[in-house]
Design an enzyme around this catalytic site. Structure first.
Site, PDB file in Angstrom:
ATOM      1  N   ARG A  69       0.841  -1.188   0.000  1.00  0.00           N
ATOM      2  CA  ARG A  69       0.000   0.000   0.000  1.00  0.00           C
ATOM      3  C   ARG A  69       0.881   1.244   0.000  1.00  0.00           C
ATOM      4  O   ARG A  69       1.945   1.255   0.614  1.00  0.00           O
ATOM      5  CB  ARG A  69      -0.915   0.028   1.232  1.00  0.00           C
ATOM      6  N   TYR A 196      -1.308  -3.526  -7.050  1.00  0.00           N
ATOM      7  CA  TYR A 196      -1.014  -4.268  -5.830  1.00  0.00           C
ATOM      8  C   TYR A 196      -2.186  -4.250  -4.841  1.00  0.00           C
ATOM      9  O   TYR A 196      -2.695  -3.176  -4.490  1.00  0.00           O
ATOM     10  CB  TYR A 196       0.246  -3.721  -5.117  1.00  0.00           C
ATOM     11  N   GLY A 197      -2.543  -5.377  -4.344  1.00  0.00           N
ATOM     12  CA  GLY A 197      -3.491  -5.631  -3.262  1.00  0.00           C
ATOM     13  C   GLY A 197      -4.321  -4.458  -2.772  1.00  0.00           C
ATOM     14  O   GLY A 197      -5.265  -4.008  -3.417  1.00  0.00           O
ATOM     15  N   GLY A 198      -3.958  -3.964  -1.603  1.00  0.00           N
ATOM     16  CA  GLY A 198      -4.750  -2.940  -0.935  1.00  0.00           C
ATOM     17  C   GLY A 198      -4.950  -1.659  -1.739  1.00  0.00           C
ATOM     18  O   GLY A 198      -5.858  -0.889  -1.461  1.00  0.00           O
ATOM     19  N   LYS A 205      -9.570  -2.445   1.615  1.00  0.00           N
ATOM     20  CA  LYS A 205      -9.297  -1.292   2.463  1.00  0.00           C
ATOM     21  C   LYS A 205     -10.075  -0.059   2.000  1.00  0.00           C
ATOM     22  O   LYS A 205     -10.562   0.730   2.813  1.00  0.00           O
ATOM     23  CB  LYS A 205      -7.794  -1.003   2.511  1.00  0.00           C
ATOM     24  N   HIS A 225     -10.546  -2.408  11.450  1.00  0.00           N
ATOM     25  CA  HIS A 225      -9.467  -3.260  10.954  1.00  0.00           C
ATOM     26  C   HIS A 225      -9.247  -4.391  11.957  1.00  0.00           C
ATOM     27  O   HIS A 225      -8.247  -4.416  12.674  1.00  0.00           O
ATOM     28  CB  HIS A 225      -8.202  -2.403  10.799  1.00  0.00           C
ATOM     29  N   SER A 247      -1.293  -3.498  10.267  1.00  0.00           N
ATOM     30  CA  SER A 247      -0.928  -4.394   9.175  1.00  0.00           C
ATOM     31  C   SER A 247       0.325  -5.192   9.528  1.00  0.00           C
ATOM     32  O   SER A 247       1.283  -4.640  10.067  1.00  0.00           O
ATOM     33  CB  SER A 247      -0.678  -3.579   7.909  1.00  0.00           C
ATOM     34  N   ALA A 248       0.282  -6.474   9.208  1.00  0.00           N
ATOM     35  CA  ALA A 248       1.394  -7.395   9.456  1.00  0.00           C
ATOM     36  C   ALA A 248       1.784  -7.466  10.942  1.00  0.00           C
ATOM     37  O   ALA A 248       2.960  -7.564  11.282  1.00  0.00           O
ATOM     38  CB  ALA A 248       2.601  -7.051   8.575  1.00  0.00           C
ATOM     39  N   CYS A 249       0.797  -7.383  11.810  1.00  0.00           N
ATOM     40  CA  CYS A 249       1.046  -7.517  13.247  1.00  0.00           C
ATOM     41  C   CYS A 249       0.278  -8.678  13.868  1.00  0.00           C
ATOM     42  O   CYS A 249       0.111  -8.724  15.099  1.00  0.00           O
ATOM     43  CB  CYS A 249       0.723  -6.214  13.967  1.00  0.00           C
ATOM     44  N   GLY A 250      -0.214  -9.606  13.065  1.00  0.00           N
ATOM     45  CA  GLY A 250      -0.699 -10.856  13.632  1.00  0.00           C
ATOM     46  C   GLY A 250      -2.192 -11.125  13.616  1.00  0.00           C
ATOM     47  O   GLY A 250      -2.635 -12.038  14.313  1.00  0.00           O
ATOM     48  N   LYS A 251      -2.982 -10.399  12.821  1.00  0.00           N
ATOM     49  CA  LYS A 251      -4.425 -10.687  12.799  1.00  0.00           C
ATOM     50  C   LYS A 251      -4.727 -12.055  12.207  1.00  0.00           C
ATOM     51  O   LYS A 251      -5.447 -12.853  12.812  1.00  0.00           O
ATOM     52  CB  LYS A 251      -5.185  -9.606  12.016  1.00  0.00           C
ATOM     53  N   ASP A 276      -9.324  -9.770   8.949  1.00  0.00           N
ATOM     54  CA  ASP A 276      -8.804  -8.433   8.636  1.00  0.00           C
ATOM     55  C   ASP A 276      -9.808  -7.296   8.877  1.00  0.00           C
ATOM     56  O   ASP A 276      -9.418  -6.228   9.295  1.00  0.00           O
ATOM     57  CB  ASP A 276      -8.340  -8.389   7.171  1.00  0.00           C
ATOM     58  N   ASN A 373       6.497  -8.449   2.002  1.00  0.00           N
ATOM     59  CA  ASN A 373       5.038  -8.255   1.961  1.00  0.00           C
ATOM     60  C   ASN A 373       4.399  -9.121   0.868  1.00  0.00           C
ATOM     61  O   ASN A 373       3.363  -8.773   0.321  1.00  0.00           O
ATOM     62  CB  ASN A 373       4.702  -6.776   1.734  1.00  0.00           C
ATOM     63  N   ARG A 375       2.195 -12.093  -0.608  1.00  0.00           N
ATOM     64  CA  ARG A 375       0.859 -12.423  -0.086  1.00  0.00           C
ATOM     65  C   ARG A 375       0.265 -13.646  -0.765  1.00  0.00           C
ATOM     66  O   ARG A 375       0.655 -14.012  -1.872  1.00  0.00           O
ATOM     67  CB  ARG A 375      -0.082 -11.240  -0.343  1.00  0.00           C
ATOM     68  N   ARG A 406       2.916  -3.750  17.850  1.00  0.00           N
ATOM     69  CA  ARG A 406       4.249  -4.329  17.890  1.00  0.00           C
ATOM     70  C   ARG A 406       5.111  -3.367  18.704  1.00  0.00           C
ATOM     71  O   ARG A 406       5.524  -2.328  18.191  1.00  0.00           O
ATOM     72  CB  ARG A 406       4.735  -4.342  16.443  1.00  0.00           C
TER      73      ARG A 406
END
Ligand code: GTP
Ligand code: SPV
Ligand code: MN
Length: 592
Positions: A69, A196-198, A205, A225, A247-251, A276, A373, A375, A406
């Site tokens: 993103r 790309y994704g988001g 998002k 989120h 983002s990228a913290c374990g959901k 998410d 990142n 995916r 984090r």
């Protein structure tokens, strides 16, 4: 496909603007999607992977400048600046529309414009919302077909109703001309020069958080989120928790966790409702009810393995699109850092170059085979622990809301807020080290309230106020907690084992929700007594380790309070007075 005048008008206007050679409606049929996959393979957009080992799976590589993103180029446009700024990038609506119309002018010449009708939430459910994304990217079509419900059924459900307009073109993938523009006041999204994704899967998002948070503020609900998970205890009682981590913290990991052996033996079960995004409403019973509006997982690949997250890995074994991972040429499969200890010898890295795993240096990300990142896009139905309530029209009732980030120091393993407004304060002061999920520096601590900093579709102060106002409507409030799986020792190693063992913390949280366990009142909130975190079966974690993980360094927290005050000031005069009183109370407690 439809007589909906607004839909037809939107397509006609976009056709005039973008000038595609042809327009193709996505009807959602397997035949059409399969034909598009074939075409994508022919056009080298996708690589078909080993049909025996990974049936229905594909690999995609983005261009090197388009891997995450782009928060710096993401805007919330509105007529009045204060309705979006200062945290969001702002542009005045008309100015932004003009800029975008210029960039989209003729951009689809020689290309096909795909029309994707999609539903966020089960098709036809009363809380679901519909969007139409127009795109020239087959990659977007195929990802949207996994991440959302697409096709004819959605158009039928829409009837002559309203929808969110989404226009996307990968254009020339130019970084300088990349814009992800949101127009909450016009129910519209425009995204250009990314694939790309988001940035481009506009249901995720852009719609389900940025536009939906704005709708939620006006309509009295919340778009967050958050993952949603269900825990069944040995007595068969089922409780649901929603948790917001940046983002990228374990959901994804928490949403699909496998209980530690001792919990399995006792009969605990964990099920995933979402990983998410949560749309949350007050139910007739005065509780909060949450639904996951998505239909797939857009998960971080690196670090996913049979030990850390078997449910996620198993979700990716069929009908999945992998983006920016390593291509194993020996058996035409995929690999990423942290999958196993056998990097493929004959491999292509995420940039499309021959990759020599022997040159891999842990400290130098540029030697990675897979992008940090990278995916997977996997259908939710693949998830072995998917909850049977996944499509429940009213969602699931929440017992607890958990915030987390984090943090190497400061935040303890877990603490509980004192009440709803204090919980809103706890969410508002979240901070976390940045990750590779967005472009920019990694590992820098930044304030990320409710893990929504990049995703609130309006003014952050107003967003805090919306949380406070929601509290007044919830007669049966969930308890609010904060967790931190990421405290490190002096050598920088994580102290807490994390992953499945996080259930030990959730167990305490649920006990607190039912008043089954005491806690210690501290300056920041209620903290567990170390003996109440179950460490049975954990080799390296003793009660003393837990003491350490739960310790609160007052000097650190005083500095934290300063940082919070600075952040509130930065947010401007719409920060609710209630949160300033909460901050004053925290400072007073710290000086006691
Ligand atoms: P987004 O999809 O970007 O919103 O990310 P997410 O919040 O779903 O994060 P995810 O679960 O994919 O985890 C991101 C990274 O954190 C992965 O590399 C995981 O291995 C790591 N991680 C997840 N949970 C834990 C944990 O409990 N402890 C530790 N040390 N690392 C974790
Ligand atoms: C995140 O960054 O929070 C994601 C990935 O879930 S993206 O869809 O790119 O936003
Ligand atoms: Mn996310």
């Amino acid at each position: 496909m439809t007589n909906n005048k607004k839909v037809l008008e939107f397509i006609e206007q976009s056709k005039q603007l973008c000038q595609p050679d042809q327009i193709v409606w996505i009807d959602g049929s397997e035949e059409q999607l399969e034909a598009l996959r074939k075409q994508a393979v022919e056009e080298k957009i996708l690589i078909k992977l080993n049909e025996e080992k990974l049936p229905g799976c594909y690999l995609h590589r983005t261009t090197v400048n388009d891997v995450a993103r782009v928060e710096g180029r993401t805007f919330i446009c509105s007529k009045c600046k204060e309705d979006s700024a200062p945290i969001n990038n702002w542009m005045e609506t008309t100015e932004a529309m003009n800029l975008m119309n210029g960039l989209f002018n003729g951009v689809m010449k020689g290309r096909t414009m795909y029309v994707i009708p999609y539903s966020m939430g089960a098709v036809g459910s009363k809380f679901s919302k519909i969007g139409i994304e127009l795109t020239d990217s087959i990659y977007v079509v195929l990802n949207m077909a996994i991440m959302t419900r697409v096709g004819k059924a959605v158009i039928d459900a829409l009837g002559d109703g309203d929808f969110i307009k989404g226009l996307h073109s990968y254009a020339e993938l130019s970084e300088e001309k990349r814009y992800i523009m949101h127009f909450p006041e016009e129910n519209a999204i425009m995204s250009i020069n990314s694939n790309y994704g988001g940035n481009v899967l506009l249901g995720k998002k852009c719609f389900a958080l940025r536009i939906a948070s704005f709708l939620g503020k006006n309509e009295g609900w919340m778009a967050e989120h958050m993952l949603i998970l269900g825990i069944t205890n040995p007595k068969g009682e089922k409780k649901y928790i929603a948790a917001a981590f940046p983002s990228a913290c374990g959901k994804t990991n928490l949403a699909m966790l496998i209980p530690p052996a001792i919990y399995q033996e006792k009969g605990y079960k964990v099920e995933c409702v979402g990983d998410d995004i949560a749309w949350i409403r007050v139910g007739e019973d005065g509780r909060l009810w949450a639904v996951n509006p998505e239909n797939g997982f857009f998960g971080v690949a690196p670090g996913t393995n049979m030990k850390s997250n078997p449910n996620a890995l198993l979700s990716t074994q069929k009908n999945t699109i992998f983006t920016n991972v390593v291509h194993n040429l020996d058996d035409n499969t995929v690999w990423w850092e942290g999958l196993d200890n056998n990097p493929p010898a004959n491999a292509i890295d995420w940039k499309g170059n021959k990759w020599d795993y022997k040159k891999f240096d842990k400290k130098d990300k540029s030697t990675c085979g897979a992008h940090p990142n990278s995916r997977f896009t996997a259908p939710t139905v693949n998830c072995p622990c998917l909850s049977d309530q996944f499509e429940a029209p009213n969602g699931v009732p929440l017992s607890a809301i958990v915030f987390g980030g984090r943090r190497a120091k400061t935040a303890p393993l877990v603490y509980q807020s004192k009440d709803w407004n204090n919980g809103v304060f706890v969410g508002s002061i979240m901070a976390s080290e940045t990750t590779a999920a967005a472009t920019g520096a990694v590992g820098v601590v930044r304030r990320d309230p409710m893990a929504m900093r990049p995703f609130v579709g309006y003014n952050m102060g107003d967003y805090f106020n919306h949380w406070i106002e929601m509290g007044e409507k919830i007669t049966n409030k969930p308890k609010i907690f904060n967790v931190n799986w990421f405290r490190t020792d002096d050598n920088g190693n994580f102290i807490w084992p994390g992953f499945g063992d996080n259930l030990r913390v959730l167990d305490w949280i649920l006990d607190r929700c039912e008043d089954k366990v005491d806690a210690r009142e501290t300056a920041i909130g209620y903290v567990p007594y170390a003996k109440d975190i179950n460490v049975e079966g954990l080799a390296d974690v003793t009660e003393a380790t837990i003491e350490d993980l739960l310790s609160i360094d007052k000097e650190n927290w005083k500095a934290e309070a300063e940082g919070i005050e600075g952040f509130y000031k930065e947010l401007g005069d719409r920060v609710p007075a209630e949160l300033y009183s909460q901050l004053e109370a925290l400072k007073k407690n710290l000086n006691k």
